[in-house]
Design an enzyme around this catalytic site. Sequence first.
Site, PDB file in Angstrom:
ATOM      1  N   TYR A  85      17.422 111.144 104.153  1.00  0.00           N
ATOM      2  CA  TYR A  85      18.492 112.124 103.928  1.00  0.00           C
ATOM      3  C   TYR A  85      19.776 111.668 104.620  1.00  0.00           C
ATOM      4  O   TYR A  85      20.860 111.811 104.072  1.00  0.00           O
ATOM      5  CB  TYR A  85      18.078 113.507 104.455  1.00  0.00           C
ATOM      6  CG  TYR A  85      19.099 114.561 104.089  1.00  0.00           C
ATOM      7  CD1 TYR A  85      18.996 115.241 102.874  1.00  0.00           C
ATOM      8  CD2 TYR A  85      20.186 114.823 104.917  1.00  0.00           C
ATOM      9  CE1 TYR A  85      19.949 116.169 102.506  1.00  0.00           C
ATOM     10  CE2 TYR A  85      21.146 115.754 104.550  1.00  0.00           C
ATOM     11  CZ  TYR A  85      21.023 116.426 103.348  1.00  0.00           C
ATOM     12  OH  TYR A  85      21.970 117.340 102.975  1.00  0.00           O
ATOM     13  N   PHE A 137      44.734 111.859  82.929  1.00  0.00           N
ATOM     14  CA  PHE A 137      43.362 111.717  82.445  1.00  0.00           C
ATOM     15  C   PHE A 137      42.730 113.109  82.497  1.00  0.00           C
ATOM     16  O   PHE A 137      43.033 113.905  83.385  1.00  0.00           O
ATOM     17  CB  PHE A 137      42.538 110.697  83.232  1.00  0.00           C
ATOM     18  CG  PHE A 137      41.171 110.548  82.612  1.00  0.00           C
ATOM     19  CD1 PHE A 137      41.040 109.942  81.373  1.00  0.00           C
ATOM     20  CD2 PHE A 137      40.054 111.107  83.201  1.00  0.00           C
ATOM     21  CE1 PHE A 137      39.807 109.884  80.741  1.00  0.00           C
ATOM     22  CE2 PHE A 137      38.816 111.046  82.577  1.00  0.00           C
ATOM     23  CZ  PHE A 137      38.692 110.431  81.344  1.00  0.00           C
ATOM     24  N   THR A 138      41.842 113.374  81.536  1.00  0.00           N
ATOM     25  CA  THR A 138      41.294 114.732  81.341  1.00  0.00           C
ATOM     26  C   THR A 138      40.737 115.347  82.629  1.00  0.00           C
ATOM     27  O   THR A 138      41.210 116.386  83.090  1.00  0.00           O
ATOM     28  CB  THR A 138      40.197 114.674  80.269  1.00  0.00           C
ATOM     29  OG1 THR A 138      39.251 113.667  80.630  1.00  0.00           O
ATOM     30  CG2 THR A 138      40.784 114.344  78.902  1.00  0.00           C
ATOM     31  N   ASP A 228      43.470 105.754  91.042  1.00  0.00           N
ATOM     32  CA  ASP A 228      42.234 105.917  90.276  1.00  0.00           C
ATOM     33  C   ASP A 228      41.774 104.502  89.950  1.00  0.00           C
ATOM     34  O   ASP A 228      42.308 103.845  89.045  1.00  0.00           O
ATOM     35  CB  ASP A 228      42.497 106.728  89.004  1.00  0.00           C
ATOM     36  CG  ASP A 228      41.222 106.954  88.199  1.00  0.00           C
ATOM     37  OD1 ASP A 228      40.279 106.158  88.352  1.00  0.00           O
ATOM     38  OD2 ASP A 228      41.190 107.912  87.407  1.00  0.00           O
ATOM     39  N   LYS A 271      31.979 102.802  85.554  1.00  0.00           N
ATOM     40  CA  LYS A 271      32.699 101.851  84.679  1.00  0.00           C
ATOM     41  C   LYS A 271      32.662 100.455  85.322  1.00  0.00           C
ATOM     42  O   LYS A 271      31.622  99.824  85.330  1.00  0.00           O
ATOM     43  CB  LYS A 271      34.142 102.334  84.475  1.00  0.00           C
ATOM     44  CG  LYS A 271      34.273 103.490  83.474  1.00  0.00           C
ATOM     45  CD  LYS A 271      33.991 104.826  84.075  1.00  0.00           C
ATOM     46  CE  LYS A 271      34.521 105.976  83.266  1.00  0.00           C
ATOM     47  NZ  LYS A 271      34.145 107.281  83.847  1.00  0.00           N
ATOM     48  N   ARG A 395      40.540 111.087  71.234  1.00  0.00           N
ATOM     49  CA  ARG A 395      41.446 111.063  72.381  1.00  0.00           C
ATOM     50  C   ARG A 395      42.821 111.442  71.846  1.00  0.00           C
ATOM     51  O   ARG A 395      43.703 110.631  71.673  1.00  0.00           O
ATOM     52  CB  ARG A 395      41.495 109.671  73.032  1.00  0.00           C
ATOM     53  CG  ARG A 395      40.224 109.239  73.716  1.00  0.00           C
ATOM     54  CD  ARG A 395      39.996 109.746  75.133  1.00  0.00           C
ATOM     55  NE  ARG A 395      39.492 111.079  75.264  1.00  0.00           N
ATOM     56  CZ  ARG A 395      38.793 111.519  76.321  1.00  0.00           C
ATOM     57  NH1 ARG A 395      38.473 110.719  77.302  1.00  0.00           N
ATOM     58  NH2 ARG A 395      38.430 112.783  76.396  1.00  0.00           N
ATOM     59  N   PHE A 462      37.158 119.244  74.722  1.00  0.00           N
ATOM     60  CA  PHE A 462      36.674 118.184  73.822  1.00  0.00           C
ATOM     61  C   PHE A 462      35.177 117.931  73.966  1.00  0.00           C
ATOM     62  O   PHE A 462      34.535 117.490  73.023  1.00  0.00           O
ATOM     63  CB  PHE A 462      37.455 116.875  74.064  1.00  0.00           C
ATOM     64  CG  PHE A 462      37.396 116.384  75.486  1.00  0.00           C
ATOM     65  CD1 PHE A 462      38.283 116.868  76.431  1.00  0.00           C
ATOM     66  CD2 PHE A 462      36.443 115.466  75.884  1.00  0.00           C
ATOM     67  CE1 PHE A 462      38.211 116.431  77.755  1.00  0.00           C
ATOM     68  CE2 PHE A 462      36.370 115.020  77.194  1.00  0.00           C
ATOM     69  CZ  PHE A 462      37.251 115.517  78.134  1.00  0.00           C
TER      70      PHE A 462
HETATM   71  N1  F0G Z   1      39.189 108.508  85.855  1.00  0.00           N
HETATM   72  C1  F0G Z   1      39.168 107.805  84.727  1.00  0.00           C
HETATM   73  C2  F0G Z   1      40.302 106.872  84.426  1.00  0.00           C
HETATM   74  C3  F0G Z   1      38.107 107.937  83.829  1.00  0.00           C
HETATM   75  O1  F0G Z   1      38.101 107.230  82.708  1.00  0.00           O
HETATM   76  C4  F0G Z   1      37.049 108.832  84.143  1.00  0.00           C
HETATM   77  C5  F0G Z   1      35.949 109.031  83.222  1.00  0.00           C
HETATM   78  C6  F0G Z   1      37.117 109.545  85.351  1.00  0.00           C
HETATM   79  C7  F0G Z   1      38.192 109.350  86.180  1.00  0.00           C
HETATM   80  C8  F0G Z   1      36.053 110.543  85.727  1.00  0.00           C
HETATM   81  O2  F0G Z   1      34.912 109.900  86.121  1.00  0.00           O
HETATM   82  O3  F0G Z   1      33.183 110.509  84.407  1.00  0.00           O
HETATM   83  O4  F0G Z   1      32.553 109.523  86.612  1.00  0.00           O
HETATM   84  O5  F0G Z   1      33.378 111.839  86.478  1.00  0.00           O
HETATM   85  N2  F0G Z   1      35.972 108.628  82.033  1.00  0.00           N
HETATM   86  C9  F0G Z   1      34.898 108.689  81.072  1.00  0.00           C
HETATM   87  C10 F0G Z   1      35.389 108.137  79.755  1.00  0.00           C
HETATM   88  C11 F0G Z   1      34.249 110.016  80.929  1.00  0.00           C
HETATM   89  O6  F0G Z   1      34.618 108.212  78.785  1.00  0.00           O
HETATM   90  O7  F0G Z   1      36.492 107.620  79.675  1.00  0.00           O
HETATM   91  P1  F0G Z   1      33.429 110.482  85.885  1.00  0.00           P
END
Ligand code: F0G
Length: 471
Positions: A85, A137-138, A228, A271, A395, A462
């Site tokens: 842990y 970014f979303t 990021d 990624k 997108r 989305f």
């Molecule tokens: N920042 C970027 C630039 C991303 O592309 C993503 C995720 C995140 C943050 C968030 O990270 O998914 O680990 O919580 N992108 C994915 C995509 C979902 O399909 O582009 P996460």
Amino acid sequence: MINPKLKTMGEQFGRRSWAEPWKIKMVEPIRMTSREERQEGMEQAGYNTFLLRSEDVYIDLLTDSGTGAMSDRQWAGIMLGDEAYAGSRNFYHLEEAVQSYYGYRYVVPTHQGRGAEHLMSRALIKPGHYIPGNMYFTTTRVHQEIAGGTFVDVIIDEAHDPANLHPFKGNVDLDKLDELIKGVGPENIPYISLAGTVNMAGGQPVSMANVRALRGLCDRYGVRIYLDATRMVENAFFIQEREEGYGDKSIAAILIEFCSFTNGAWMSAKKDNLVNIGGWLAVNDSDLFDMLRNMVVVYEGLHTYGGMAGRDMEALAIGITEAVNDDHVRSRIEQVRYLGDLLTNWDIPIVKPVGGHAIFLDAKSIYSHIPQDHFPAQTLAAELYLDSGIRGMERGIVSAGRDPKTGDHRYPALELTRLAIPRRVYTQAHMDVTAESVKAVYDAREQMRGMKMVYEPKYLRFFQARFEHIT
Ligand code: F0G
């Protein structure tokens, strides 16, 4: 029989061919479905590719997130999980890897990128703050908004034009940023939210010259820069390829230099870092670190696992070292480009230059007869699946969501369907099949009408929205 008239791929594209710097040790069978099965699957999924069952997908280009193949070394690391842990040995490996390759002092593990975004936004943003960034970014923006902030786009104008060939379309427009800082005051800007590469612009990079100049501007006002770093390794490749003075430097050297201009970073390790799950935060400021390390125990897990198993952290630590290998990054980006070149040869409109992780089809141009609020990119993603079982994602207007103040749709200039390429997973033949399916859908473009949204969730719509064809 070899046809002597057929040129090699390398010759056709004016260069020698490349090949992946790995060979395949284990395979996962995939299955082709019938048009009827796909029709039924799409109806059940409300014409949203996120709601399909992955078993019904032939080539899965939904995302490059968590979908990569781990190496034999990473799988060996999985067997070395220390599932304590507190104080797991694997955490210290991860900490050391982040410190040595990204150069930041303090590391906090999180379950994935948005866990890190949540902590960073909550720690630094107060209601009324503005957070400038090189395109939204979303998940990043939604955490900034939930914390009471307003995101302001300060990317260069070229980024919003899919056909513009600027080599660093991810760059920050320093004049736009300067104007914002003067307008709202530096005390109302907790940090610049800088992403390398820029996902929503098509995986476009930021130049070293731009981040250096950004550091200079921010120092004048005492504003911090947080990165990021999700696809920062891919960004480093573009600097090596395109920026004067970096052609002889390694990806690792470029990565650490770039990070040195920032105060810290958050990371979706799913990624660049080549794992199926994981994330981290890293900062240089010890007070902020104390706050983040305290918050992580509330929202993610103890500060030595942050929501990951020990084995996940081991695979991640190894993934970081593999991610910066020059041959790996080159072959990864060349594969994306190979698909882009096939589509370009057929004059199918895509975002150019081709970015790091995906091909972005220009749905606004392909379906120029469909108004944006009839969801052209959503329609294109659905058509592609129906044609061949290939899964991409929208997108565009659906991803952009609604303005929290007015409640109206946001209308982004870019209305794109993304085909993201998982790392070390598919072969050149999969890219050929994908290109041919895009061509078939493109050729039938005039028959398509758009869609209407029949179910809309409140956050990040989305992922779960449902659609029907307009008749
Ligand atoms: N920042 C970027 C630039 C991303 O592309 C993503 C995720 C995140 C943050 C968030 O990270 O998914 O680990 O919580 N992108 C994915 C995509 C979902 O399909 O582009 P996460």
